[in-house]
Write an enzyme that holds these catalytic residues in place. Structure first.
Site, mmCIF file in Angstrom:
data_model
loop_
_atom_site.group_PDB
_atom_site.id
_atom_site.type_symbol
_atom_site.label_atom_id
_atom_site.label_comp_id
_atom_site.label_asym_id
_atom_site.label_seq_id
_atom_site.Cartn_x
_atom_site.Cartn_y
_atom_site.Cartn_z
ATOM 1 N N ARG A 1 0.850 -1.190 0.000
ATOM 2 C CA ARG A 1 0.000 0.000 0.000
ATOM 3 C C ARG A 1 0.886 1.241 0.000
ATOM 4 N NH1 ARG A 1 -2.059 1.299 4.282
ATOM 5 N NH2 ARG A 1 -1.298 -0.244 5.750
ATOM 6 N N TYR B 1 -1.247 -3.626 -7.081
ATOM 7 C CA TYR B 1 -0.972 -4.449 -5.903
ATOM 8 C C TYR B 1 -2.001 -4.299 -4.791
ATOM 9 C CZ TYR B 1 1.893 -7.035 -2.602
ATOM 10 O OH TYR B 1 2.357 -7.990 -1.728
ATOM 11 N N LYS C 1 -9.393 -2.335 1.693
ATOM 12 C CA LYS C 1 -9.136 -1.147 2.523
ATOM 13 C C LYS C 1 -9.930 0.065 2.026
ATOM 14 C CE LYS C 1 -6.118 -3.414 4.980
ATOM 15 N NZ LYS C 1 -6.397 -3.787 6.362
ATOM 16 N N HIS D 1 -11.144 -1.968 11.560
ATOM 17 C CA HIS D 1 -9.988 -2.782 11.178
ATOM 18 C C HIS D 1 -9.797 -3.843 12.266
ATOM 19 C CE1 HIS D 1 -5.405 -2.743 10.088
ATOM 20 N NE2 HIS D 1 -6.055 -3.681 9.428
ATOM 21 N N SER E 1 -0.843 -2.920 11.894
ATOM 22 C CA SER E 1 -0.118 -3.881 11.051
ATOM 23 C C SER E 1 1.094 -4.431 11.819
ATOM 24 C CB SER E 1 0.372 -3.186 9.779
ATOM 25 O OG SER E 1 -0.720 -2.660 9.093
ATOM 26 N N CYS F 1 1.274 -6.872 13.988
ATOM 27 C CA CYS F 1 1.045 -7.297 15.376
ATOM 28 C C CYS F 1 0.468 -8.714 15.444
ATOM 29 C CB CYS F 1 0.085 -6.334 16.080
ATOM 30 S SG CYS F 1 0.818 -4.741 16.417
ATOM 31 N N ASP G 1 -9.457 -9.485 9.359
ATOM 32 C CA ASP G 1 -8.954 -8.125 9.108
ATOM 33 C C ASP G 1 -9.990 -7.022 9.301
ATOM 34 O OD1 ASP G 1 -6.766 -6.462 8.342
ATOM 35 O OD2 ASP G 1 -7.613 -6.246 6.343
ATOM 36 N N ARG H 1 2.592 -11.996 -0.269
ATOM 37 C CA ARG H 1 1.239 -12.320 0.199
ATOM 38 C C ARG H 1 0.722 -13.637 -0.355
ATOM 39 N NH1 ARG H 1 -1.165 -8.643 3.985
ATOM 40 N NH2 ARG H 1 0.349 -6.976 4.068
ATOM 41 N N GLY I 1 -0.566 -19.667 20.582
ATOM 42 C CA GLY I 1 -1.613 -20.458 21.241
ATOM 43 C C GLY I 1 -1.738 -20.155 22.731
HETATM 44 O O1 O2Y Z 1 0.196 -4.175 1.266
HETATM 45 C C1 O2Y Z 1 -0.986 -4.299 0.940
HETATM 46 O O2 O2Y Z 1 -1.437 -3.879 -0.116
HETATM 47 C C2 O2Y Z 1 -1.909 -5.012 1.802
HETATM 48 S S1 O2Y Z 1 -2.040 -4.360 3.397
HETATM 49 C C3 O2Y Z 1 -3.033 -5.445 4.312
HETATM 50 C C4 O2Y Z 1 -3.459 -6.617 3.739
HETATM 51 C C5 O2Y Z 1 -4.259 -7.478 4.460
HETATM 52 C C6 O2Y Z 1 -4.635 -7.114 5.718
HETATM 53 N N1 O2Y Z 1 -4.219 -5.963 6.288
HETATM 54 C C7 O2Y Z 1 -3.408 -5.140 5.621
HETATM 55 C C8 O2Y Z 1 -3.004 -3.894 6.372
HETATM 56 O O3 O2Y Z 1 -2.155 -3.132 5.946
HETATM 57 O O4 O2Y Z 1 -3.590 -3.661 7.450
HETATM 58 MN MN MN Z 2 -5.222 -4.957 7.895
#
Ligand code: O2Y
Ligand code: MN
Length: 609
Positions: A73, A215, A224, A244, A266, A268, A291, A390, A518
């Protein structure tokens, strides 16, 4: 289906206008069928963009390698184009919507030449659910079509629900790489340079325009862009929550069931928590979502959550049979991998997968041949898989998916968790005293910046209120107000109880005290019991903390460790409060609700009492 067959006059006109602007060679309306998915994959294989994987190890799966400029992103190219800058707030990039549309219209002119325009009708949430929303994404990327098939519900069934006058969120997407006559991608991931990428949201008109990136979150616009940035605005206006958050189903040894949601910034381990395998005998944890959660009030005054997505877009590096066996199982077939390594036997590989790679050589995410690694670690900067590589996998393939994950009515939520990576101060778990105290805790969520991201802030705590900072489509001060108002206008006894958790406390040697994964089920069990009016706790200035005997101790965690992670660190909290007062809350100016300052004053007073 072709465009002329579309029964919704507004949608038909919108597509025709897009065709006139973007000049694709052809147009297809997606039906969502398996045959269509297979055709998309074949198109990308023929274009040299996808590699079929070993059909015995990973049946129905392929690997893509993106352009090195298009791997995540892009927050600095993500815009909230509200009419007034103050409505986007200080934490979003803002451009005047008319100005942005002018810039982007120029970019979209002829941007699909030489390509097919795909029109993807999709539903976020089970098709026809009261909580679901419909979007239509126009894209020139078959990679996007295939991913949308997995991540959302696509096709004719969505058009049927839309009818001739239904409401949808229009989403434009172009990779921004038109092809000349006879030109082909020939293995080159199509995208535009960084300064031409735009991920734009128009909150007042509920539109999304994305250009230049193929992407993940930049291009799969249901995730998102729609399910968080646009949906957060809809939720504010309509009195619900678009968050989120993961959604968990927990069953105790007596067979009682509770559902909880959790917001974490992110990096965590949100997907790991969503698919946790409990170590506590008799307890069961199942996944509803990993998510995003959309939550609306039921007639009984309780909040009901749905997962608006249909798949997982999970980070591959670090995922292994120890950290998340359920995620590994989920992507064993019918999955799309992006930017992972490719082994000699046609399997995917990534850092911390749990083993070295077979054979002599491996192909890294940039397409270069490298010696096959003996271990699963690589020096920073020399990774075989990109750190944001991913897997896209259908949620239905997850061994621990809850049977009600597609229930259109959603699941009733008993607790909200907020958490982050906090090496000091924040205890293992802490229950808010009230709704407003919980909102205060959500507003100060922060997480230590790890070496996984390139940043000069590594080791510092970055505030990410409600884990929504990159995803809130409006002013965060107004977002806090929305949460406060929901509490004021509903019966608090029926609202979820709010908890702060921290799996990442470190000792003076810098080692993690709590084993996580766990073992976190011990904490979930206490939270479960607290929601039933049980679970031993002590009231402290920061909230209700478990008594020392309330949470059973994992092997390797001494009683002293336990005391350390369950105590109130007075000096640490005083520093925390001072940081919130001086550096965090002032960012939101006049829009920071006074109720949050009242909470901050109250907690400070409790420390000085
Ligand atoms: O990098 C990306 O385009 C994806 S970011 C993402 C993907 C799945 C779940 N959460 C996230 C995030 O950045 O919170
Ligand atoms: Mn996310």
């Amino acid at each position: 289906m072709n465009v002329q067959e579309l029964k919704h006059p507004g949608l038909k006109q919108w597509v025709e206008d897009a065709v006139a602007l973007m000049s694709p060679d052809s147009v297809e309306v997606c039906d969502g069928s398996k045959a269509e998915y297979d055709r998309m994959i074949q198109i990308t294989i023929d274009a040299g963009l996808a590699t079929p994987l070993n059909s015995e190890k990973l049946p129905g799966s392929v690997l893509f390698r993106s352009d090195p400029s298009d791997v995540a992103r892009v927050e600095n190219r993500t815009y909230i184009a509200s009419e007034r800058e103050e409505d986007a707030g200080p934490t979003n990039n803002w451009i005047n919507p008319a100005e942005l549309k002018k810039i982007m219209t120029e970019l979209y002119k002829g941007s699909m030449k030489g390509r097919t325009m795909y029109v993807i009708p999709f539903s976020m949430g089970p098709v026809g659910s009261d909580i679901a929303k419909i979007g239509v994404e126009i894209t020139d990327s078959p990679y996007v079509v295939a991913n949308m098939h997995i991540m959302t519900r696509v096709g004719t069934k969505v058009l049927e629900v839309l009818g001739s006058s239904g409401v949808y969120v229009p989403c434009f997407h172009s990779v921004g790489k038109p092809l000349g006559p006879g030109e082909k991608d020939q293995g080159q991931w199509p995208c535009a340079p960084l300064d031409k990428k735009y991920i734009s949201h128009f909150p007042e008109t509920r539109e999304i325009w994305s250009y230049g990136s193929g992407y993940g979150g930049n291009a799969l616009l249901g995730k998102k862009c729609l399910a968080l940035r646009i949906a957060s605005v809809l939720a504010r206006d309509e009195g619900w929550l678009a968050e989120h958050m993961l959604i968990l189903k927990i069953t105790n040894p007596e067979g009682e069931v509770k559902y909880i949601t959790g917001a974490f910034p992110s990096a965590c381990g949100k997907t790991n928590l969503a698919m946790l395998i409990p170590i506590l005998p008799g307890w069961k944890v199942e996944t509803v979502g990993d998510d995003i959660a959309w939550m609306k009030f039921g007639k009984d005054g309780r909040l009901y959550a749905i997962n608006p997505e249909a798949g997982f877009f999970g980070v591959a590096p670090g995922t292994n049979n120890e950290s998340n066996r359920n995620a590994m199982e989920s992507c064993k077939k019918n999955s799309i991998f992006t930017n992972c390594g490719l082994t000699e036997d046609g399997d995917v590989w990534w850092e911390l997968i749990g083993h070295g790679a077979p054979g002599k050589e491996i192909i890294d995410w940039k397409g270069n041949k490298r010696p096959a690694p003996q271990s699963d670690k690589s020096p920073k900067g020399e990774e075989i898989a990109h750190p944001n590589a991913r897997f896209t996998a259908p949620a239905s393939q997850c061994p621990c998916i809850a049977k009600e994950w597609e229930d259109p009515a959603g699941v009733p939520i008993s607790a909200f968790l907020f958490g982050g990576r906090r090496p000091k101060t924040i205890p293992l778990v802490n229950q808010a005293k009230s709704w407003i105290h919980g909102v205060f805790m959500g507003s100060i969520v922060g997480s230590e910046v790890t070496a996984a991201v390139i940043s000069d802030q590594v080791g510092q705590v970055r505030r990410d209120p409600f884990a929504m900072l990159p995803f809130c489509g409006y002013h965060m001060g107004d977002y806090f107000k929305h949460w406060i108002k929901l509490g004021q206008s509903h019966d608090e006894s029926k609202l979820p109880k709010i908890f702060f958790v921290n799996w990442f406390r470190k000792n003076d040697e810098g080692k993690f005290i709590w084993p996580g994964y766990g073992e976190n089920s011990r904490v979930l069990a206490w939270i479960f019991d607290r929601c039933s009016g049980k679970g031993k706790a002590e009231e402290t200035p920061i909230g209700f903390l478990p008594t020392l005997d309330a949470i059973t101790r994992p092997q390797g965690v001494s009683e002293t460790d336990m005391q350390e992670i369950l105590k109130v660190d007075i000096d640490g909290w005083k520093a925390e409060i001072a940081d919130v007062r001086k550096n965090h809350y002032p960012k939101f100016g006049d829009k920071l609700p006074k109720e949050l300052y009242t909470e901050l004053d109250a907690i400070e007073k409790r420390f000085n009492a």
